[in-house]
Design an enzyme around this catalytic site. Structure first.
Site, short mmCIF file in Angstrom:
data_model
loop_
_atom_site.label_atom_id
_atom_site.label_comp_id
_atom_site.label_asym_id
_atom_site.label_seq_id
_atom_site.Cartn_x
_atom_site.Cartn_y
_atom_site.Cartn_z
N HIS A 23 -11.13 -38.02 56.19
CA HIS A 23 -11.90 -39.23 56.19
C HIS A 23 -12.69 -39.50 57.51
O HIS A 23 -13.46 -39.96 57.72
CB HIS A 23 -11.28 -40.46 55.67
CG HIS A 23 -11.00 -40.22 54.49
ND1 HIS A 23 -10.05 -39.44 53.50
CD2 HIS A 23 -11.54 -41.02 53.25
CE1 HIS A 23 -10.13 -39.78 52.20
NE2 HIS A 23 -10.98 -40.82 52.08
N ASP A 52 -9.91 -33.47 47.30
CA ASP A 52 -9.33 -34.40 48.30
C ASP A 52 -9.01 -35.76 47.76
O ASP A 52 -9.60 -35.89 46.50
CB ASP A 52 -10.59 -35.09 49.47
CG ASP A 52 -10.11 -35.86 50.37
OD1 ASP A 52 -8.83 -35.77 50.90
OD2 ASP A 52 -10.79 -36.89 50.71
N SER A 53 -8.27 -36.65 48.47
CA SER A 53 -7.83 -37.71 47.75
C SER A 53 -8.81 -38.80 47.36
O SER A 53 -8.99 -39.55 46.51
CB SER A 53 -7.01 -38.38 48.59
OG SER A 53 -7.60 -38.88 49.93
N CYS A 108 -7.45 -36.31 59.72
CA CYS A 108 -7.45 -36.67 58.23
C CYS A 108 -9.09 -36.53 57.88
O CYS A 108 -9.95 -36.65 58.87
CB CYS A 108 -7.19 -38.22 57.96
SG CYS A 108 -7.88 -38.72 56.61
N GLU A 131 -13.39 -45.02 52.38
CA GLU A 131 -13.85 -45.24 50.81
C GLU A 131 -14.82 -46.44 50.65
O GLU A 131 -15.34 -46.04 49.42
CB GLU A 131 -12.49 -45.28 50.13
CG GLU A 131 -11.64 -44.28 50.23
CD GLU A 131 -12.00 -42.95 49.15
OE1 GLU A 131 -12.42 -43.05 48.22
OE2 GLU A 131 -11.98 -41.81 49.66
N CYS A 152 -8.08 -31.82 52.64
CA CYS A 152 -7.27 -33.04 52.90
C CYS A 152 -5.92 -32.45 53.44
O CYS A 152 -5.29 -31.65 52.91
CB CYS A 152 -6.75 -33.61 51.35
SG CYS A 152 -5.71 -35.07 51.64
#
Ligand code: DGL
Length: 267
Positions: A187, A11-12, A185, A153, A74
């Site tokens: 996240h 993932d990012s 998403c 994050e 992602c």
């Protein structure tokens, strides 16, 4: 690839850990390698070309470490890069993920579905194609959510800034009559407790982590690639700041995890 080889998950940033948790639940005997490209978030505000280049680097990194399959945990990276990666590595099982439009369209009672996702995902041709295929009989209202990924994050899952951002994004969807919200998403599942506190109890939340784990399990079974275990400890590489990440991981990941820098010089 030997069946005891690890599964590579990417993932990012830390969002894909929400998918990694589902994979761990569904496939407890598998060894897992995870790359979070935390030094380059948010992918959702970057160009598709940039994302494809990052995905190639990470894919090569995981292949060099023997990954028998790749999971793009992602949505944004899948939209930009899954076709490119599949063309490059036709024999490598690659699982991508897309906002769960099909199950949400089946579940809605009001006929209005909301999609919370990154700008990149919502602007992609793959997302338009997804709506063409599965959203005939429902109205879909999309909501890009800049800033939310950065909050996750930082490990800020419920502070005032995160709350205000999320409230501002979800309120217009409720005003449109959405009774089903897609978390598009990886996240965002970490924000579920906060989201639940902001919306009425009868609104359904749909995400794709468990479906991705099932798809991965099916692909491994088809190719006779399931590990017999025991799983080795999960390893994570990150291109971001490791001490800061260690703190955030305490909120996001319960298992032990070996954390190393993702140094992509030389790729
Ligand atoms: N977690 C990613 C997704 O599922 C996006 C994160 C980002 O914008 O970097 O879309």
């Amino acid at each position: 690839m030997p069946s005891e080889a690890p599964i590579g998950v990417f993932d990012s940033g830390v969002g894909g850990l929400s998918v990694l948790a589902e994979i761990r639940r569904a496939l407890p005997r598998e060894s897992l390698f995870y790359v979070g490209d935390c030094g380059h978030i948010p992918y959702g505000e970057k160009s598709p070309e940039f994302i494809r280049a990052r995905c190639r680097r990470v894919a090569e990194f995981l292949r060099e470490r023997g990954a028998k399959a790749l999971v793009l945990a992602c949505n944004t990276a899948t939209m930009a890069a899954v076709a490119d990666l599949r063309a490059r590595y036709p024999d490598w099982p690659i699982v991508g993920m897309e906002p769960a439009v099909k199950p949400a369209a089946a579940a809605t009672r009001s006929g209005v579905v909301g999609v919370l996702a990154t700008t990149g995902t919502l602007q992609s041709a793959r997302f338009a194609a997804l709506l063409d295929r599965f959203a005939h009989d429902v109205r879909v209202v999309t909501q890009p959510c800049p800033g939310l990924v950065e909050q996750v994050e930082r490990g800020d899952l419920d502070g005032p800034v995160t709350r205000a951002l999320l409230d501002g994004y979800v309120r217009p969807l409720l005003a449109e009559g959405c009774d089903t919200l897609i978390l598009g998403c990886t996240h965002y599942p970490f924000l579920k407790p906060l989201l639940r506190a902001l919306i009425p109890a009868d609104i359904s939340l749909v995400d794709t982590g468990a479906a991705v784990a099932r798809r991965l399990a099916a692909l491994l079974a088809e190719r006779d690639l399931q590990a017999e275990g025991p799983a080795r400890p999960t390893r994570m590489w990150s291109s971001g700041d490791l001490p800061a990440l260690r703190n955030v991981l305490q909120r996001l990941w319960a298992e032990t995890l070996e954390l190393e820098p993702f140094d992509d010089r030389g790729y």
